[in-house]
Scaffold this active site. Sequence first.
Site, PDB file in Angstrom:
ATOM      1  CB  CYS A  85      29.050  37.404  45.295  1.00 20.62           C
ATOM      2  SG  CYS A  85      29.187  36.310  43.876  1.00 20.62           S
ATOM      3  CG  HIS A  87      31.738  34.311  41.160  1.00 20.61           C
ATOM      4  ND1 HIS A  87      30.404  34.475  41.417  1.00 20.61           N
ATOM      5  CD2 HIS A  87      32.008  35.132  40.109  1.00 20.61           C
ATOM      6  CE1 HIS A  87      29.884  35.324  40.550  1.00 20.61           C
ATOM      7  NE2 HIS A  87      30.828  35.734  39.739  1.00 20.61           N
ATOM      8  CG  ASP A 231      28.251  29.864  40.656  1.00 18.02           C
ATOM      9  OD1 ASP A 231      29.192  30.018  39.852  1.00 18.02           O
ATOM     10  OD2 ASP A 231      28.232  30.369  41.789  1.00 18.02           O
ATOM     11  CB  CYS A 235      28.528  28.509  44.392  1.00 19.21           C
ATOM     12  SG  CYS A 235      27.468  29.797  45.117  1.00 19.21           S
TER      13      CYS A 235
HETATM   14  O1  PYC Z   1      30.327  32.557  44.431  1.00 18.47           O
HETATM   15  O2  PYC Z   1      29.085  33.095  46.142  1.00 18.47           O
HETATM   16  C1  PYC Z   1      29.241  32.895  44.950  1.00 18.47           C
HETATM   17  C2  PYC Z   1      28.093  33.108  44.032  1.00 18.47           C
HETATM   18  C3  PYC Z   1      26.813  33.384  44.367  1.00 18.47           C
HETATM   19  C4  PYC Z   1      26.097  33.487  43.154  1.00 18.47           C
HETATM   20  C5  PYC Z   1      26.978  33.286  42.129  1.00 18.47           C
HETATM   21  N1  PYC Z   1      28.196  33.056  42.679  1.00 18.47           N
END
Ligand code: PYC
Length: 310
Positions: A85, A87, A231, A235
């Site tokens: 992930c 974020h 999101d 993302c």
């Molecule tokens: O930032 O990779 C990301 C992510 C995945 C789901 C929510 N944020």
Amino acid sequence: MRVIDSHTAGEPTRVVIEGGPDLGTGSLRERAARLETDYLDFCASVVLEPRGHDAIIGALLLPPSRDDCAASVIFFNNLQNLGMCGHASIGLGATLAYLERISPGRHKLETPVGVVEILLQDANTVSVTNVESYRHLKDVTVEVEGVGAVTGDVAWGGNWFFLVKESPLDLVPQNIRPLTDLTLNIRKALEDNGITGRDGAWIDHIELFGPPVSPQADSRNFVLCPGGAYDRSPCGTGCSAKLACLAEDGLLAPGQEWVQESVIGSTYRISYREGTGSRVIPTVTGQAFVTSDATLNFDPADPYRSGIRF
Ligand code: PYC
């Protein structure tokens, strides 16, 4: 249970610092599988109402199992683990800085899908160098209820994405409900047509692109997450999947910067270097802010101590 909450470009992360389950021994991938199968109540209790809400991504912080890593981490949402992930890695960097466990500089994090690197630039600004990302399928067309034919690419950026270059709807906050319905329908059309990531993996994230609002940005997106929330950030893993497609289409050179804007207008600066074959090694830079340092209480008499689930 002690948790530290933060948001990265508007998207929330809850890091479990103390009081998480004992996942025993084994590789991080094996322990992550145990979290998903044996501790769903724990995950739901941390991220769902009444303590949280469906957009929160949980991050279970574990002692590093490799000498070269600052920490091991398993990301989870209201349904399942997330391989990686973006974020939440930025949020974790700001959280570890808040806890004075890391200082500015480069640090490695072990995730179930591989080792990633965070560069803590200051208390809030973090660059994440993600796992190698790649496009799996180009120009896949599906018939989607309500809109007709929709074409996109299937790509991996630490999670599986279906990326639609031209959103049929404007990517503005006023459209969040219809955009959510549209992306849920696209995901269902992919499922109904047997379109998957590599080795039959579920494409759990759907990403729509359109023109940016800010003159400083290159593109705007809307991202549907596996549990049905959108999101708030651009993302991190979705940006990584996007970079893989831009690179393969010859639209962005290694080291060149792209500014990706989210549906709420927050931004990440992203770029890549070349990886194995046509794969790319993405770097995503964003800002996170700690919003609370809290203790979660679990009263055995509370009928909703494990979260509100239907
Ligand atoms: O930032 O990779 C990301 C992510 C995945 C789901 C929510 N944020």
